[in-house]
Design a protein around this motif. Structure first.
Motif, PDB file in Angstrom:
ATOM      1  N   TYR A 350       0.806  -1.204   0.126  1.00 22.77           N
ATOM      2  CA  TYR A 350       0.002   0.080  -0.046  1.00 22.77           C
ATOM      3  C   TYR A 350       0.905   1.224  -0.116  1.00 22.77           C
ATOM      4  CZ  TYR A 350      -2.800  -3.783   1.439  1.00 22.77           C
ATOM      5  OH  TYR A 350      -3.616  -5.041   1.653  1.00 22.77           O
ATOM      6  N   GLN A 351       1.046   1.939  -1.133  1.00 26.87           N
ATOM      7  CA  GLN A 351       1.601   3.116  -1.303  1.00 26.87           C
ATOM      8  C   GLN A 351       1.254   4.308  -0.655  1.00 26.87           C
ATOM      9  OE1 GLN A 351       2.275   2.881  -5.439  1.00 26.87           O
ATOM     10  NE2 GLN A 351       3.608   1.050  -5.342  1.00 26.87           N
ATOM     11  N   GLY A 352       0.274   4.314  -0.056  1.00 31.61           N
ATOM     12  CA  GLY A 352      -0.168   5.544   0.673  1.00 31.61           C
ATOM     13  C   GLY A 352      -1.759   6.096   0.375  1.00 31.61           C
ATOM     14  N   PHE A 353      -2.229   7.082   0.971  1.00 25.92           N
ATOM     15  CA  PHE A 353      -3.515   7.205   1.204  1.00 25.92           C
ATOM     16  C   PHE A 353      -3.854   8.897   0.617  1.00 25.92           C
ATOM     17  CE2 PHE A 353      -2.984   3.841   4.117  1.00 25.92           C
ATOM     18  CZ  PHE A 353      -3.736   2.881   3.442  1.00 25.92           C
ATOM     19  N   MET A 354      -4.905   8.983  -0.357  1.00 27.16           N
ATOM     20  CA  MET A 354      -5.163  10.149  -0.450  1.00 27.16           C
ATOM     21  C   MET A 354      -6.752  10.393  -0.369  1.00 27.16           C
ATOM     22  SD  MET A 354      -2.952  10.323  -4.014  1.00 27.16           S
ATOM     23  CE  MET A 354      -3.309   8.716  -4.070  1.00 27.16           C
ATOM     24  N   VAL A 355      -7.179  11.761   0.167  1.00 29.71           N
ATOM     25  CA  VAL A 355      -8.276  12.357   0.156  1.00 29.71           C
ATOM     26  C   VAL A 355      -8.586  13.459  -0.433  1.00 29.71           C
ATOM     27  CG1 VAL A 355      -8.131  12.794   2.484  1.00 29.71           C
ATOM     28  CG2 VAL A 355     -10.510  12.452   1.558  1.00 29.71           C
ATOM     29  N   SER A 356      -9.596  13.662  -1.241  1.00 27.63           N
ATOM     30  CA  SER A 356      -9.816  15.087  -1.843  1.00 27.63           C
ATOM     31  C   SER A 356     -10.956  15.783  -1.240  1.00 27.63           C
ATOM     32  CB  SER A 356     -10.151  15.027  -3.289  1.00 27.63           C
ATOM     33  OG  SER A 356     -11.421  14.200  -3.351  1.00 27.63           O
ATOM     34  N   VAL A 357     -10.858  16.892  -0.856  1.00 24.92           N
ATOM     35  CA  VAL A 357     -11.848  17.769  -0.015  1.00 24.92           C
ATOM     36  C   VAL A 357     -12.571  18.838  -1.155  1.00 24.92           C
ATOM     37  CG1 VAL A 357     -12.778  18.843   1.860  1.00 24.92           C
ATOM     38  CG2 VAL A 357     -10.685  17.222   2.139  1.00 24.92           C
ATOM     39  N   GLY A 358     -13.291  18.347  -2.124  1.00 22.01           N
ATOM     40  CA  GLY A 358     -13.599  19.340  -3.338  1.00 22.01           C
ATOM     41  C   GLY A 358     -12.583  19.062  -4.111  1.00 22.01           C
ATOM     42  N   ALA A 359     -12.843  19.713  -5.262  1.00 24.75           N
ATOM     43  CA  ALA A 359     -11.924  19.702  -6.567  1.00 24.75           C
ATOM     44  C   ALA A 359     -10.581  20.442  -6.524  1.00 24.75           C
ATOM     45  CB  ALA A 359     -12.529  20.291  -7.599  1.00 24.75           C
ATOM     46  N   LYS A 360     -10.568  21.138  -5.316  1.00 26.70           N
ATOM     47  CA  LYS A 360      -9.185  22.026  -5.348  1.00 26.70           C
ATOM     48  C   LYS A 360      -8.161  21.858  -4.212  1.00 26.70           C
ATOM     49  CE  LYS A 360     -12.277  25.410  -7.169  1.00 26.70           C
ATOM     50  NZ  LYS A 360     -13.208  26.846  -6.765  1.00 26.70           N
ATOM     51  N   TRP A 361      -8.701  20.874  -3.291  1.00 20.66           N
ATOM     52  CA  TRP A 361      -7.999  20.918  -2.230  1.00 20.66           C
ATOM     53  C   TRP A 361      -7.953  19.361  -1.529  1.00 20.66           C
ATOM     54  CZ3 TRP A 361      -7.521  19.274   3.015  1.00 20.66           C
ATOM     55  CH2 TRP A 361      -6.388  20.013   3.840  1.00 20.66           C
ATOM     56  N   GLY A 362      -6.832  18.735  -0.980  1.00 25.07           N
ATOM     57  CA  GLY A 362      -6.681  17.499  -0.435  1.00 25.07           C
ATOM     58  C   GLY A 362      -5.661  17.127   0.620  1.00 25.07           C
ATOM     59  N   VAL A 363      -5.505  16.046   0.939  1.00 30.12           N
ATOM     60  CA  VAL A 363      -4.478  15.436   1.755  1.00 30.12           C
ATOM     61  C   VAL A 363      -3.963  14.360   1.059  1.00 30.12           C
ATOM     62  CG1 VAL A 363      -4.697  16.798   3.751  1.00 30.12           C
ATOM     63  CG2 VAL A 363      -5.897  14.895   3.557  1.00 30.12           C
ATOM     64  N   ALA A 364      -2.554  14.214   1.305  1.00 25.96           N
ATOM     65  CA  ALA A 364      -2.047  12.726   0.889  1.00 25.96           C
ATOM     66  C   ALA A 364      -1.091  12.381   1.657  1.00 25.96           C
ATOM     67  CB  ALA A 364      -1.349  12.789  -0.528  1.00 25.96           C
ATOM     68  N   ASN A 365      -1.073  11.129   2.084  1.00 25.15           N
ATOM     69  CA  ASN A 365       0.279  10.382   2.727  1.00 25.15           C
ATOM     70  C   ASN A 365       0.765   9.334   1.766  1.00 25.15           C
ATOM     71  OD1 ASN A 365       1.766   9.132   4.538  1.00 25.15           O
ATOM     72  ND2 ASN A 365       0.528   8.992   6.258  1.00 25.15           N
ATOM     73  N   LEU A 366       1.980   9.611   1.316  1.00 25.14           N
ATOM     74  CA  LEU A 366       2.662   8.695   0.451  1.00 25.14           C
ATOM     75  C   LEU A 366       3.692   7.838   1.256  1.00 25.14           C
ATOM     76  CD1 LEU A 366       2.860  11.036  -2.661  1.00 25.14           C
ATOM     77  CD2 LEU A 366       0.814   9.470  -2.020  1.00 25.14           C
ATOM     78  N   PHE A 367       3.957   6.682   0.856  1.00 23.05           N
ATOM     79  CA  PHE A 367       4.938   5.788   1.285  1.00 23.05           C
ATOM     80  C   PHE A 367       5.316   5.816   2.884  1.00 23.05           C
ATOM     81  CE2 PHE A 367       5.762   6.741  -3.147  1.00 23.05           C
ATOM     82  CZ  PHE A 367       5.367   5.802  -3.595  1.00 23.05           C
TER      83      PHE A 367
END
Length: 635
Positions: A350-367
């Protein structure tokens, strides 16, 4: 030889991944038949359901026709049907319309929402776990806001404009993010004040986004609060009614819209298959993805349906990465079984997790090392989605994804904040397109006509207008013989070279000011390329005549609006080549930027592209993919 029959049930992420792998690895095995069965004729991009539910993209943006995905896989048969049972002893898959024998079976029917028995969810709530769910939510929101706009009772109106999402996992937060973006458009369309809308997330746990690190989740929480989203934590919902929800502490929240995203369980359709199950109705499999107790029957479980503990009390997560990897493992082991090689154990990556909060902003945790938020996180999510299309080898849907997410978008609802949207009137590009094509035509004709009469073709080509005495000057390996000939003709080599370069592109300069070249000499690497392409003067002369004809064709295409994107791209390439050859001047560098401007579909207005491009798309699509159908393989 008896044919090996492989049946894959379910065209979700796991089923598509498995079928693609099988089709590739067994394409030379004529004795293998692969059948993919799904109740729909399309694959749904489940991770983007919120975009349809929240009114960002059209429904077709997340629907991928199975024939387009498997059109070149001659060993795959598509069947649109509903599986009703599995005879494990006779090794037969039973469907509503027939039955299918199997030697190897992959079951990847996915999951469904888990309401944990909460009263009223089925009757009054909305779930987000299918294409149909997303459409239902979208239509309900539009209908509810329309009714609220004319509702005279302020309390009822407030309840109608209160939108509640239950669950703060990825699906819930992405859904509320779409509502943040959609709210202003809804308010404008129905003549409402955006401040009348209430957006709320209700979560039974004390924290949100529990698959992310606490720091990343905190960023998302701050962003939601900034956007005036109310977060009710430690607040389990115990009852859902048509016009309110009731919380465990006895309080109520008036609302006509509850979107339930609080849990997932295995599809109930698989409960009657007689396979051993664990919590959440998930079917137990071993490390090879084989169904527990039926290893000798070659039955494999994949995707959200499978229960395999990678670690004690920790089954594979119900996420896309796990679905694809379990599908790949099962398919690889079927191939190993057919070819007599060693089976592979499942190992999650599992290379990470990402979540979008609308089309312009999000958070991601990679590796577990790289943490992104905002613009960069959304860009990364798009990259991951594009990689998915690469993994399933679908250039068509990769292109469609780019168009839907970056160009066919309204209300600035994309990562570029609308700057890449192509919604505009290309009619105003027509004069520029015709002018640009005419410039290219005039410049090409100067080379052809030379000092002859434009109205007398018999006078063309006869005075060295194809530059037999000039073409070689950019190329040092040809320069000596040509300059010698030019000097003998009565002119200095230096003067001839300067005049040739200017004349070759129809350039003129007045008031004694000589234009500045983009490059005054050819770069070494480009010179080596040209030397390979034009090793002698004869080839160079042929290439010059050929390129002149190409210029004429490009010019006519631009004027007529035919293949305008391709023609404009070609002019960019030609201009860059001319610059590198030391034969182009800064005064005409606008050629490149005009070409970019004309790549906006300018040929579709008062141009042949309006008819030609759709015809080409239909013809090539039918040849390559066949004709999409609402049903496949029905008996």
């Amino acid at each position: 030889m008896t044919k090996q029959k492989i049946v894959v049930v379910g065209a979700g992420y796991a089923g598509v991944s498995a079928t693609k792998f099988l089709a590739k690895k067994l394409k030379k095995d004529s004795d293998v038949e692969i059948t993919l069965i799904d109740r729909h004729s399309y694959h749904t991009m489940m991770t983007e359901l919120h975009e349809v539910a929240g009114g960002r993209v059209e429904p077709s943006a997340i629907q991928y026709d199975l024939q387009r995905l498997f059109s070149r896989k001659k060993n795959v048969t598509l069947v649109t049907d509903t599986v009703t049972g599995i005879d494990k002893d006779k090794k037969v898959v039973q469907t509503k319309l027939g039955s299918y024998e199997f030697d190897q079976l992959i079951i990847g029917m996915g999951g469904e929402p888990n309401d944990f028995g909460t009263p009223g969810v089925k009757e009054h709530g909305f779930t987000l776990w299918s294409f149909e769910n997303s459409l239902k939510i979208r239509e309900h929101i539009l209908e509810t806001v329309e009714k609220a706009a004319i509702e005279p009772d302020p309390e009822v109106r407030k309840a109608m404009l209160t939108f509640v999402v239950c669950g703060s996992g990825f699906t819930g937060i992405e859904m509320i993010g779409e509502l943040i973006d959609w709210k202003d458009r809804l308010a404008k369309d129905f003549k409402l004040d955006p401040n009348e809308f209430t957006l709320m997330v209700v979560e039974a746990m004390p924290t949100i986004l529990n698959m992310l690190s606490r720091n990343d989740a905190a960023k998302a929480e701050r962003y939601l609060e900034k956007k005036n989203v109310k977060l009710l934590l430690n607040a389990p919902i115990v009852e859902v009614a048509a016009d309110h929800i009731k919380l465990k502490d006895g309080s109520t929240v008036p609302t006509h819209t509850l979107i339930w995203t609080a849990g997932v369980k295995a599809t109930s359709d698989a409960a009657d298959f007689g396979l051993e199950s664990a919590r959440g109705n998930r079917l137990i499999a071993n490390e090879y993805m084989q169904a527990k107790g039926y290893e000798d029957k070659n039955i494999y479980i994949v995707g959200d349906l499978v229960y395999y503990e990678e670690f004690p009390e920790t089954p594979t997560p119900q996420i896309v990465q796990a679905a694809e990897q379990t599908g790949h493992t099962a398919a690889a082991n079927i191939v190993a079984d057919i070819k007599g090689s060693e089976k592979h154990k499942f190992k999650g990556n599992y290379q990470g997790f990402m979540v979008s909060v609308g089309a312009k902003w999000g958070v991601a945790n990679l590796f577990d090392k790289i943490h992104l938020s905002g613009f960069l996180a959304i860009i990364m999510k798009h990259i991951v989605n594009l990689k998915y299309f690469f993994d399933i080898r679908s250039g068509y849907y990769m292109f469609q994804y780019i168009m839907h997410e970056f160009f066919h978008i309204k209300d600035d609802r994309n990562v570029t904040r609308g700057h890449s949207s192509r919604y505009g009137n290309v009619l105003w590009s027509v004069p520029l397109r015709v002018f640009y094509g005419t410039v290219w035509l005039v410049e090409a004709m100067k080379k052809i006509v030379g000092t002859g009469d434009y109205l007398k073709p018999s006078t063309w080509f006869g005075d060295g207008s194809w530059f037999t005495d000039k073409v070689a000057f950019p190329f040092p390996w040809l320069q000596e013989q040509v300059t010698t000939g030019a000097s003998a003709a009565g002119g200095g080599a230096e003067a001839t070279e300067t005049t040739a370069k200017a004349a070759q592109f129809g350039l003129s300069y007045a008031y004694g000011e000589e234009p500045m070249q983009v490059f005054d000499h050819m770069p070494k690497w480009f010179e080596s390329v040209m030397k390979f392409m034009m090793p002698n003067q004869e080839v160079a002369l042929f290439m010059q005549k050929f390129m002149t004809i190409v210029e004429v064709l490009i010019a006519l295409a631009l004027i007529a609006g035919l293949f305008t994107w391709l023609s404009s791209a070609a002019t960019i390439g030609l201009t860059i080549a001319f610059c590198l050859s030391g034969m182009f001047y800064w005064v005409n560098i606008w050629f490149i930027f005009v070409a970019f401007a004309l790549m906006n579909g300018s040929g579709r207005s008062l141009g042949l592209d309006r008819w030609v491009i759709p015809w080409v798309q239909r013809t090539l699509g039918k040849w390559w993919y066949g004709t999409p159908k609402s049903r496949y393989g029905s008996k």
